[in-house]
Motif scaffolding. Structure first.
Motif, PDB file in Angstrom:
ATOM      1  N   GLU A 100       7.437   5.261 -12.286  1.00 51.10           N
ATOM      2  CA  GLU A 100       6.265   5.930 -11.253  1.00 51.10           C
ATOM      3  C   GLU A 100       5.981   5.321 -10.044  1.00 51.10           C
ATOM      4  O   GLU A 100       5.863   4.229 -10.105  1.00 51.10           O
ATOM      5  CB  GLU A 100       5.015   5.880 -12.214  1.00 51.10           C
ATOM      6  CG  GLU A 100       3.867   6.434 -11.486  1.00 51.10           C
ATOM      7  CD  GLU A 100       2.304   6.318 -12.399  1.00 51.10           C
ATOM      8  OE1 GLU A 100       1.450   6.917 -11.913  1.00 51.10           O
ATOM      9  OE2 GLU A 100       2.409   5.877 -13.434  1.00 51.10           O
ATOM     10  N   LEU A 101       5.961   6.038  -8.868  1.00 49.17           N
ATOM     11  CA  LEU A 101       5.816   5.457  -7.624  1.00 49.17           C
ATOM     12  C   LEU A 101       4.317   5.410  -7.324  1.00 49.17           C
ATOM     13  O   LEU A 101       3.434   6.394  -7.652  1.00 49.17           O
ATOM     14  CB  LEU A 101       6.311   6.567  -6.523  1.00 49.17           C
ATOM     15  CG  LEU A 101       5.824   6.290  -5.175  1.00 49.17           C
ATOM     16  CD1 LEU A 101       6.620   5.089  -4.608  1.00 49.17           C
ATOM     17  CD2 LEU A 101       6.137   7.381  -4.113  1.00 49.17           C
ATOM     18  N   GLY A 102       3.841   4.459  -6.904  1.00 51.50           N
ATOM     19  CA  GLY A 102       2.371   3.976  -6.809  1.00 51.50           C
ATOM     20  C   GLY A 102       2.274   3.366  -5.303  1.00 51.50           C
ATOM     21  O   GLY A 102       3.341   2.593  -4.705  1.00 51.50           O
ATOM     22  N   TYR A 103       1.218   3.330  -4.755  1.00 56.01           N
ATOM     23  CA  TYR A 103       0.925   2.822  -3.606  1.00 56.01           C
ATOM     24  C   TYR A 103      -0.386   2.569  -3.132  1.00 56.01           C
ATOM     25  O   TYR A 103      -1.323   3.313  -3.620  1.00 56.01           O
ATOM     26  CB  TYR A 103       1.755   3.351  -2.305  1.00 56.01           C
ATOM     27  CG  TYR A 103       1.610   5.079  -2.358  1.00 56.01           C
ATOM     28  CD1 TYR A 103       0.197   5.384  -1.762  1.00 56.01           C
ATOM     29  CD2 TYR A 103       2.284   5.938  -2.885  1.00 56.01           C
ATOM     30  CE1 TYR A 103       0.004   7.055  -2.000  1.00 56.01           C
ATOM     31  CE2 TYR A 103       1.952   7.118  -2.950  1.00 56.01           C
ATOM     32  CZ  TYR A 103       0.904   7.817  -2.583  1.00 56.01           C
ATOM     33  OH  TYR A 103       0.537   9.077  -2.565  1.00 56.01           O
ATOM     34  N   TRP A 104      -0.986   1.744  -2.287  1.00 64.26           N
ATOM     35  CA  TRP A 104      -1.965   1.804  -1.643  1.00 64.26           C
ATOM     36  C   TRP A 104      -2.194   1.011  -0.443  1.00 64.26           C
ATOM     37  O   TRP A 104      -1.429   0.017  -0.073  1.00 64.26           O
ATOM     38  CB  TRP A 104      -3.207   1.336  -2.630  1.00 64.26           C
ATOM     39  CG  TRP A 104      -3.186  -0.312  -2.993  1.00 64.26           C
ATOM     40  CD1 TRP A 104      -2.481  -0.600  -4.173  1.00 64.26           C
ATOM     41  CD2 TRP A 104      -3.465  -1.397  -2.347  1.00 64.26           C
ATOM     42  NE1 TRP A 104      -2.540  -2.072  -4.217  1.00 64.26           N
ATOM     43  CE2 TRP A 104      -2.968  -2.324  -3.010  1.00 64.26           C
ATOM     44  CE3 TRP A 104      -3.997  -1.623  -1.067  1.00 64.26           C
ATOM     45  CZ2 TRP A 104      -3.001  -3.732  -2.771  1.00 64.26           C
ATOM     46  CZ3 TRP A 104      -4.257  -2.822  -0.669  1.00 64.26           C
ATOM     47  CH2 TRP A 104      -3.744  -4.068  -1.524  1.00 64.26           C
ATOM     48  N   LEU A 105      -3.037   1.320   0.527  1.00 65.22           N
ATOM     49  CA  LEU A 105      -3.086   0.896   1.849  1.00 65.22           C
ATOM     50  C   LEU A 105      -4.380   0.233   2.046  1.00 65.22           C
ATOM     51  O   LEU A 105      -5.506   0.920   1.713  1.00 65.22           O
ATOM     52  CB  LEU A 105      -2.888   1.882   2.884  1.00 65.22           C
ATOM     53  CG  LEU A 105      -1.300   2.223   2.988  1.00 65.22           C
ATOM     54  CD1 LEU A 105      -1.134   3.262   3.944  1.00 65.22           C
ATOM     55  CD2 LEU A 105      -0.151   1.223   3.400  1.00 65.22           C
ATOM     56  N   GLY A 106      -4.564  -0.629   2.860  1.00 67.02           N
ATOM     57  CA  GLY A 106      -6.033  -1.071   3.297  1.00 67.02           C
ATOM     58  C   GLY A 106      -6.652  -0.127   4.034  1.00 67.02           C
ATOM     59  O   GLY A 106      -6.152   0.823   4.605  1.00 67.02           O
ATOM     60  N   PHE A 107      -7.966   0.236   3.781  1.00 71.84           N
ATOM     61  CA  PHE A 107      -8.732   1.316   4.611  1.00 71.84           C
ATOM     62  C   PHE A 107      -8.405   1.344   6.085  1.00 71.84           C
ATOM     63  O   PHE A 107      -8.315   2.601   6.478  1.00 71.84           O
ATOM     64  CB  PHE A 107     -10.263   1.221   4.032  1.00 71.84           C
ATOM     65  CG  PHE A 107     -11.045   2.164   4.692  1.00 71.84           C
ATOM     66  CD1 PHE A 107     -11.003   3.577   4.130  1.00 71.84           C
ATOM     67  CD2 PHE A 107     -11.786   1.990   5.971  1.00 71.84           C
ATOM     68  CE1 PHE A 107     -11.595   4.658   4.773  1.00 71.84           C
ATOM     69  CE2 PHE A 107     -12.670   3.243   6.584  1.00 71.84           C
ATOM     70  CZ  PHE A 107     -12.698   4.558   5.851  1.00 71.84           C
ATOM     71  N   GLU A 108      -8.324   0.498   6.812  1.00 66.20           N
ATOM     72  CA  GLU A 108      -8.211   0.418   8.170  1.00 66.20           C
ATOM     73  C   GLU A 108      -6.935   0.894   8.535  1.00 66.20           C
ATOM     74  O   GLU A 108      -6.487   1.243   9.659  1.00 66.20           O
ATOM     75  CB  GLU A 108      -8.521  -0.719   8.633  1.00 66.20           C
ATOM     76  CG  GLU A 108      -7.720  -1.950   8.580  1.00 66.20           C
ATOM     77  CD  GLU A 108      -8.166  -2.900   7.148  1.00 66.20           C
ATOM     78  OE1 GLU A 108      -7.870  -3.884   7.129  1.00 66.20           O
ATOM     79  OE2 GLU A 108      -9.071  -2.267   6.478  1.00 66.20           O
ATOM     80  N   HIS A 109      -6.060   0.999   7.557  1.00 68.12           N
ATOM     81  CA  HIS A 109      -4.538   1.458   7.929  1.00 68.12           C
ATOM     82  C   HIS A 109      -4.350   2.723   7.478  1.00 68.12           C
ATOM     83  O   HIS A 109      -3.304   3.476   7.697  1.00 68.12           O
ATOM     84  CB  HIS A 109      -3.718   0.492   7.084  1.00 68.12           C
ATOM     85  CG  HIS A 109      -3.830  -1.090   7.611  1.00 68.12           C
ATOM     86  ND1 HIS A 109      -3.612  -1.359   8.943  1.00 68.12           N
ATOM     87  CD2 HIS A 109      -4.226  -2.073   6.933  1.00 68.12           C
ATOM     88  CE1 HIS A 109      -3.913  -2.562   8.933  1.00 68.12           C
ATOM     89  NE2 HIS A 109      -4.481  -2.934   7.740  1.00 68.12           N
ATOM     90  N   TRP A 110      -5.487   3.662   7.043  1.00 63.70           N
ATOM     91  CA  TRP A 110      -5.380   4.916   6.600  1.00 63.70           C
ATOM     92  C   TRP A 110      -4.935   5.747   7.722  1.00 63.70           C
ATOM     93  O   TRP A 110      -5.652   5.770   8.652  1.00 63.70           O
ATOM     94  CB  TRP A 110      -6.365   5.287   5.689  1.00 63.70           C
ATOM     95  CG  TRP A 110      -6.721   4.712   4.467  1.00 63.70           C
ATOM     96  CD1 TRP A 110      -5.881   3.752   3.887  1.00 63.70           C
ATOM     97  CD2 TRP A 110      -7.559   5.105   3.508  1.00 63.70           C
ATOM     98  NE1 TRP A 110      -6.399   3.411   2.719  1.00 63.70           N
ATOM     99  CE2 TRP A 110      -7.569   4.275   2.457  1.00 63.70           C
ATOM    100  CE3 TRP A 110      -8.840   6.051   3.360  1.00 63.70           C
ATOM    101  CZ2 TRP A 110      -8.529   4.286   1.174  1.00 63.70           C
ATOM    102  CZ3 TRP A 110      -9.609   6.053   2.290  1.00 63.70           C
ATOM    103  CH2 TRP A 110      -9.519   5.155   1.136  1.00 63.70           C
ATOM    104  N   GLY A 111      -4.275   7.019   7.295  1.00 60.74           N
ATOM    105  CA  GLY A 111      -4.339   8.029   8.618  1.00 60.74           C
ATOM    106  C   GLY A 111      -3.530   7.839   9.588  1.00 60.74           C
ATOM    107  O   GLY A 111      -3.250   8.531  10.633  1.00 60.74           O
ATOM    108  N   GLN A 112      -2.470   6.589   9.324  1.00 56.96           N
ATOM    109  CA  GLN A 112      -1.482   6.385  10.642  1.00 56.96           C
ATOM    110  C   GLN A 112      -0.036   6.712  10.197  1.00 56.96           C
ATOM    111  O   GLN A 112       0.823   6.239  10.902  1.00 56.96           O
ATOM    112  CB  GLN A 112      -1.702   4.883  10.994  1.00 56.96           C
ATOM    113  CG  GLN A 112      -3.137   4.893  11.355  1.00 56.96           C
ATOM    114  CD  GLN A 112      -3.247   3.392  11.656  1.00 56.96           C
ATOM    115  OE1 GLN A 112      -2.567   2.402  12.235  1.00 56.96           O
ATOM    116  NE2 GLN A 112      -4.452   2.670  11.156  1.00 56.96           N
TER     117      GLN A 112
END
Length: 198
Positions: A100-112
């Motif tokens: 299973e592929l999983g990921y998360w980014l810090g909020f300030e890095h969303w949408g880029q």
């Protein structure tokens, strides 16, 4: 964390760094604990990530990094942009027949576009290094941005299931996705990521 399940490999995986146009993906170390905890201790992230507790403390990051250090397969990566940690991405082998592929980014890095870029690098790595026929992934129904990342990576919707989210303390609907080796092969022209041995 991850169980010690033997995974079929195409060749012996070695410590490496995955590089994309803007990102470097590498194994997290204890030196990254403060940065990981700082990024992950955000309810907006925990509510969209099944296994992250909230609050996310430095002790959680230490436990995670130590578990990854003992993991023979290197398939979980710290995402860096300009040498600054911005999130995590990887493949979970808890169910060896359904990596299973999983990921998360810090909020300030969303949408880029960082999530898509990092996911594609790890997808390439997984299909090139491991003898697998498909990857699965999921996105909360209430998280269209994550669904968008999966669709850009070629994942095809396979249904909706209820999954428990630790930070929510309950189950919530998740859009389930699947990417086969054949579809990945046909899409591989999406860009270049390189790998260098460490």
């Amino acid at each position: 964390m991850l169980q010690d399940i033997p995974t079929p490999t195409l060749r012996e995986a070695r410590a490496c760094v995955l590089e994309t146009e803007r990102l470097a993906l590498r194994r997290p170390t204890l030196a990254d604990v403060k940065a990981i905890a700082g990024l992950a201790n955000d309810r907006r992230i925990a509510e969209n990530t099944r296994r992250l507790p909230h609050p996310y403390l430095q002790d959680h990051a230490v436990e995670f990094v130590r578990a990854m250090a003992n993991e023979p397969r290197e398939t979980v990566f710290l995402i860096e942009n300009n040498h600054t940690p911005i999130g995590m991405v990887g493949v979970d082998w808890r169910q060896p027949e359904a990596p299973e592929l999983g990921y998360w980014l810090g909020f300030e890095h969303w949408g880029q576009g960082f999530g898509t870029e990092a996911a594609r690098a790890v997808i390439d790595f997984a299909f090139e290094e491991f003898d697998i026929e498909h990857l699965i992934s999921g996105a909360r129904v209430a998280n269209p941005s994550s669904r968008n990342i999966l669709e850009k990576c070629g994942f095809q919707w396979s249904g909706v299931e209820l999954h428990r989210f630790e930070a929510l303390g309950s189950s919530t609907p998740v859009d389930c996705f699947r990417l086969t080796r054949g579809v990945w092969s046909s899409l591989k022209s999406w860009g270049n990521s390189t790998r260098r041995e460490r």
